[in-house]
Design a protein around this motif. Structure first.
Motif, PDB file in Angstrom:
ATOM      1  N   LEU A 158      -7.350  47.121   4.247  1.00  0.00           N
ATOM      2  CA  LEU A 158      -8.451  47.593   3.406  1.00  0.00           C
ATOM      3  C   LEU A 158      -8.870  46.526   2.390  1.00  0.00           C
ATOM      4  O   LEU A 158     -10.065  46.305   2.159  1.00  0.00           O
ATOM      5  N   LEU A 159      -7.880  45.874   1.766  1.00  0.00           N
ATOM      6  CA  LEU A 159      -8.193  44.799   0.825  1.00  0.00           C
ATOM      7  C   LEU A 159      -8.914  43.656   1.525  1.00  0.00           C
ATOM      8  O   LEU A 159      -9.863  43.071   0.989  1.00  0.00           O
ATOM      9  N   GLY A 160      -8.457  43.326   2.736  1.00  0.00           N
ATOM     10  CA  GLY A 160      -9.099  42.251   3.495  1.00  0.00           C
ATOM     11  C   GLY A 160     -10.548  42.564   3.811  1.00  0.00           C
ATOM     12  O   GLY A 160     -11.430  41.706   3.670  1.00  0.00           O
ATOM     13  N   ILE A 161     -10.807  43.789   4.226  1.00  0.00           N
ATOM     14  CA  ILE A 161     -12.185  44.195   4.545  1.00  0.00           C
ATOM     15  C   ILE A 161     -13.051  44.140   3.289  1.00  0.00           C
ATOM     16  O   ILE A 161     -14.180  43.613   3.315  1.00  0.00           O
ATOM     17  N   PHE A 162     -12.529  44.694   2.180  1.00  0.00           N
ATOM     18  CA  PHE A 162     -13.308  44.690   0.941  1.00  0.00           C
ATOM     19  C   PHE A 162     -13.594  43.266   0.473  1.00  0.00           C
ATOM     20  O   PHE A 162     -14.734  42.940   0.105  1.00  0.00           O
ATOM     21  N   PHE A 163     -12.579  42.397   0.505  1.00  0.00           N
ATOM     22  CA  PHE A 163     -12.779  41.047  -0.022  1.00  0.00           C
ATOM     23  C   PHE A 163     -13.608  40.177   0.913  1.00  0.00           C
ATOM     24  O   PHE A 163     -14.254  39.232   0.453  1.00  0.00           O
ATOM     25  N   SER A 164     -13.614  40.474   2.205  1.00  0.00           N
ATOM     26  CA  SER A 164     -14.513  39.726   3.086  1.00  0.00           C
ATOM     27  C   SER A 164     -15.963  40.016   2.703  1.00  0.00           C
ATOM     28  O   SER A 164     -16.809  39.114   2.697  1.00  0.00           O
ATOM     29  N   TRP A 165     -16.230  41.292   2.334  1.00  0.00           N
ATOM     30  CA  TRP A 165     -17.576  41.642   1.855  1.00  0.00           C
ATOM     31  C   TRP A 165     -17.837  41.032   0.477  1.00  0.00           C
ATOM     32  O   TRP A 165     -18.896  40.437   0.250  1.00  0.00           O
ATOM     33  N   TYR A 166     -16.861  41.163  -0.418  1.00  0.00           N
ATOM     34  CA  TYR A 166     -17.065  40.709  -1.794  1.00  0.00           C
ATOM     35  C   TYR A 166     -17.278  39.196  -1.859  1.00  0.00           C
ATOM     36  O   TYR A 166     -18.212  38.711  -2.519  1.00  0.00           O
TER      37      TYR A 166
ATOM     38  N   LEU B  75     -17.860  34.371   8.532  1.00  0.00           N
ATOM     39  CA  LEU B  75     -17.028  35.573   8.617  1.00  0.00           C
ATOM     40  C   LEU B  75     -16.029  35.524   9.767  1.00  0.00           C
ATOM     41  O   LEU B  75     -15.144  36.382   9.852  1.00  0.00           O
ATOM     42  N   ALA B  76     -16.166  34.540  10.638  1.00  0.00           N
ATOM     43  CA  ALA B  76     -15.154  34.358  11.686  1.00  0.00           C
ATOM     44  C   ALA B  76     -13.778  34.176  11.070  1.00  0.00           C
ATOM     45  O   ALA B  76     -12.764  34.596  11.639  1.00  0.00           O
TER      46      ALA B  76
ATOM     47  N   TYR C   4      -8.167  33.297   0.494  1.00  0.00           N
ATOM     48  CA  TYR C   4      -7.881  32.483   1.678  1.00  0.00           C
ATOM     49  C   TYR C   4      -7.545  33.322   2.902  1.00  0.00           C
ATOM     50  O   TYR C   4      -7.328  32.779   3.987  1.00  0.00           O
ATOM     51  N   SER C   5      -7.527  34.656   2.729  1.00  0.00           N
ATOM     52  CA  SER C   5      -7.360  35.546   3.875  1.00  0.00           C
ATOM     53  C   SER C   5      -8.689  35.955   4.487  1.00  0.00           C
ATOM     54  O   SER C   5      -8.714  36.565   5.554  1.00  0.00           O
ATOM     55  N   VAL C   6      -9.796  35.639   3.808  1.00  0.00           N
ATOM     56  CA  VAL C   6     -11.102  36.058   4.320  1.00  0.00           C
ATOM     57  C   VAL C   6     -12.063  34.885   4.484  1.00  0.00           C
ATOM     58  O   VAL C   6     -13.237  35.076   4.768  1.00  0.00           O
ATOM     59  N   THR C   7     -11.563  33.669   4.330  1.00  0.00           N
ATOM     60  CA  THR C   7     -12.380  32.474   4.545  1.00  0.00           C
ATOM     61  C   THR C   7     -11.668  31.570   5.546  1.00  0.00           C
ATOM     62  O   THR C   7     -10.441  31.614   5.661  1.00  0.00           O
ATOM     63  N   PRO C   8     -12.420  30.739   6.276  1.00  0.00           N
ATOM     64  CA  PRO C   8     -11.817  29.944   7.358  1.00  0.00           C
ATOM     65  C   PRO C   8     -10.968  28.776   6.846  1.00  0.00           C
ATOM     66  O   PRO C   8     -11.378  27.618   6.864  1.00  0.00           O
ATOM     67  N   MET C   9      -9.752  29.113   6.391  1.00  0.00           N
ATOM     68  CA  MET C   9      -8.798  28.132   5.897  1.00  0.00           C
ATOM     69  C   MET C   9      -7.416  28.456   6.474  1.00  0.00           C
ATOM     70  O   MET C   9      -7.177  29.545   7.003  1.00  0.00           O
ATOM     71  N   MET C  10      -6.466  27.517   6.331  1.00  0.00           N
ATOM     72  CA  MET C  10      -5.165  27.627   7.000  1.00  0.00           C
ATOM     73  C   MET C  10      -4.088  28.327   6.178  1.00  0.00           C
ATOM     74  O   MET C  10      -2.998  28.586   6.686  1.00  0.00           O
TER      75      MET C  10
END
Length: 572
Positions: free
Chosen positions: A26-34, A93-94, A140-146
């Motif tokens: 849920l946090l991941g989904i919210f922060f990908s939007w935020y 968003l990938a 860094y869980s919602v952006t394309p980084m390692m």
């Protein structure tokens, strides 16, 4: 037993883990939007590079494994299903679709690891909440980084190795080796796990008085599985870069790029540790770091446990590796309070050992409370847990809220250093607006934002990862490239490394011959965009008896050609 009862038993048995995974999701989904809503999904150079390196595998003049680059390859491989979808690729968003499951994986293994050492579901659950409340873990869980990819695999290494230490079951050692391989291809810090854990294996086996042949067999079996990641990196460098150490010393390595920068930590142990700690203060929180380090010191005197020491060192692997890299001049960290002052750069290196800070703090705290309060005084234990843990929760909650919603990731914005620039945005929009067909000659690694933002398929670019195509187009661009993006040759702000690797600008930026065949579409301080002059190319072809219908730069139907016989087809 029916399926409903089985599900009920499963939920009852694993309800803490299921709750944590649900919260992480849920946090991941919210922060990908935020993060997308505040325009920060791909504002760092590396984020755009990762998107392009992954997309190139399936969308390029030269598709295939060769396109993943000399970075650790796991992110580029696991992101493939999502960068294949154009919207997820161009929006960035990938990264979120790929990495949110790894956020869930990280909290699962952190919970399991804490429980191995504390046997306390509550404190293990609390440790995962602290982890998920770190604003940079979420970013860094919602952006394309390692980052979260490496941390998740590191927690798995710590968990399975601790199980092997307690049980001596071979399967746990095999799982340890497997996740070391995954950590090694997540970030290069993972490579150091192979010798470190091998040493721990030997020490623990020696302590248990195992026979030499048994220790030898364990090392060979473990070493084979754990070294697969390193072997892949070496083989990839050898095959595609003619050098197994290409990731360390090629023209595109971090070491080569950073020669242009001020290196305050090079050959200084003190400054290397100082910059690592200050970066950690910004990424994890000063009080959290202080409490974690005090807990580590206390643990040496109280726990006296080799198992705890081994796992702590595993969780500290990035701190050790990156401190060594800073000392050798292979890495850079900048923080505003230290020279060169008022800027951030690579401060995220201070985030990777967050697992150790949480692990040490909670294991030592749990040990002290268990020892202080008798077993039959459960209510007092609960009270003491609440009293001690509440300040930690409040500190983390304040850090979380301030960073995310008050400052809106100001540290990330500062480390982006105004990337993308208005010049880059300008060129990408002009290319998007004017592009009709044909190949675009570009040095992708220096213009990653343009490639992502222009909305044009990567198969229409000729760039440095296309090897022979790039070299061929660089030799006579007017025959192969309808469009060209390059540095403005008058730009003096670019560093020496960038200039030396921008071969297009170096070779053609001030050439009168180039001006014969290209017309300027857009020019700004940083970059220029050119389009081929079709009539000039036709005149060139006619004067040399070439078949103009076989010339890619003016042939709308030519989407691919054979490098070895294209000149023959032209009639050269």
């Amino acid at each position: 037993m029916n399926i409903v009862n089985k599900i009920s038993i499963f939920i009852k048995k694993y309800y803490p883990e299921l709750i944590l995974i649900t919260l992480a999701l849920l946090l991941g989904i919210f922060f990908s939007w935020y993060v997308k809503s505040i325009g920060m999904t791909a504002i760092i150079v590396d984020q755009n590079s990762h998107l392009n390196l992954s997309r190139q595998v399936v969308d390029s003049m030269t598709t295939g494994l060769s396109q993943i680059g000399f970075w650790p390859p796991l992110l580029h491989l696991v992101m493939l299903p999502f960068v294949s979808i154009k919207y997820l690729y161009h929006s960035g968003l990938a990264g979120a679709f790929t990495l949110i499951p790894f956020l869930c994986m990280s909290v699962f293994f952190l919970y399991k690891l804490l429980f191995v050492f504390t046997k306390n579901k509550g404190i293990s659950f609390f440790g995962c909440i602290l982890f998920m409340l770190n604003p940079y873990i979420l970013y860094y869980s919602v952006t394309p980084m390692m980052e979260i990819l490496f941390i998740a695999n590191l927690f798995a290494v710590g968990y399975f190795f601790s199980l092997w230490l307690y049980t001596n079951k071979l399967k746990f050692l095999i799982f340890t080796g497997l996740f070391i391989t995954l950590a090694s291809v997540s970030r290069f810090e993972g490579i150091l796990l192979v010798p470190m854990v091998s040493l721990f294996l030997i020490l623990n086996s020696y302590k248990q008085k195992k026979k030499y042949k048994e220790i030898e067999a364990l090392i060979i079996l473990f070493g084979f599985v754990a070294s697969l990641g390193i072997l892949f990196i070496f083989m990839f460098g050898w095959v595609y870069g003619n050098n197994p150490l290409a990731f360390m010393n090629s023209d595109w390595s971090a070491y080569a790029q950073q020669r242009d920068y001020y290196l305050p930590t090079e050959h200084s142990v003190f400054h290397s540790l100082q910059y690592m700690l200050h970066a950690s203060f910004h990424m994890i929180g000063k009080w959290e770091i202080v409490v974690g380090l005090i807990s580590l010191v206390i643990s040496v005197f109280l726990l006296r446990s080799l198992k705890f020491i081994f796992v702590s060192l595993i969780l500290s692997i990035s701190f050790i590796f990156d401190s060594l890299a800073l000392y050798r001049g292979n890495a850079i960290i900048y923080v505003p309070e230290l020279a060169p002052f008022d800027t951030f750069f690579n401060e995220r290196y201070g985030l990777y050992w967050i697992g150790l800070i949480i692990f040490a703090t909670l294991v030592v705290l749990n040990y002290l409370i268990v020892k202080i309060i008798p077993k039959n005084k459960r209510i007092f234990k609960i009270f003491l847990y609440v009293v001690v843990l509440t300040p930690l929760f409040i500190l983390n909650a304040i850090f979380f809220y301030t960073t995310c919603f008050i400052n809106k990731y100001e540290v990330i914005r500062m480390t982006a250093q105004d990337y993308p620039t208005n010049d880059q945005i300008n060129i990408s929009e002009k290319l998007k607006e004017n592009y009709d067909y044909g190949k675009i000659l570009i040095t992708r690694a220096l213009h990653d934002f343009v490639v992502v933002n222009a909305g044009i398929d990567l198969k229409n670019y000729v760039h440095e990862s296309n090897y022979k195509y790039y070299d061929q187009a660089l030799e006579r661009p007017w025959l192969f490239a309808r469009w060209i993006v390059m540095y403005n040759p008058e730009n003096n702000d670019a560093g020496n490394w960038s200039k030396s690797n921008e071969k297009i600008s170096a070779q053609w930026g001030n050439s009168e011959m180039f001006d014969q065949y290209y017309t300027l579409v857009e020019k700004n301080k940083r970059e220029v965009l050119y389009k081929v002059k079709e009539e000039a190319v036709r005149d060139y072809a006619k004067s040399r008896g070439l078949n103009e219908f076989q010339i890619p730069s003016i042939g709308s139907s030519i989407t691919w050609w054979d490098v070895d016989n294209i000149y023959q087809k032209m009639g050269w």
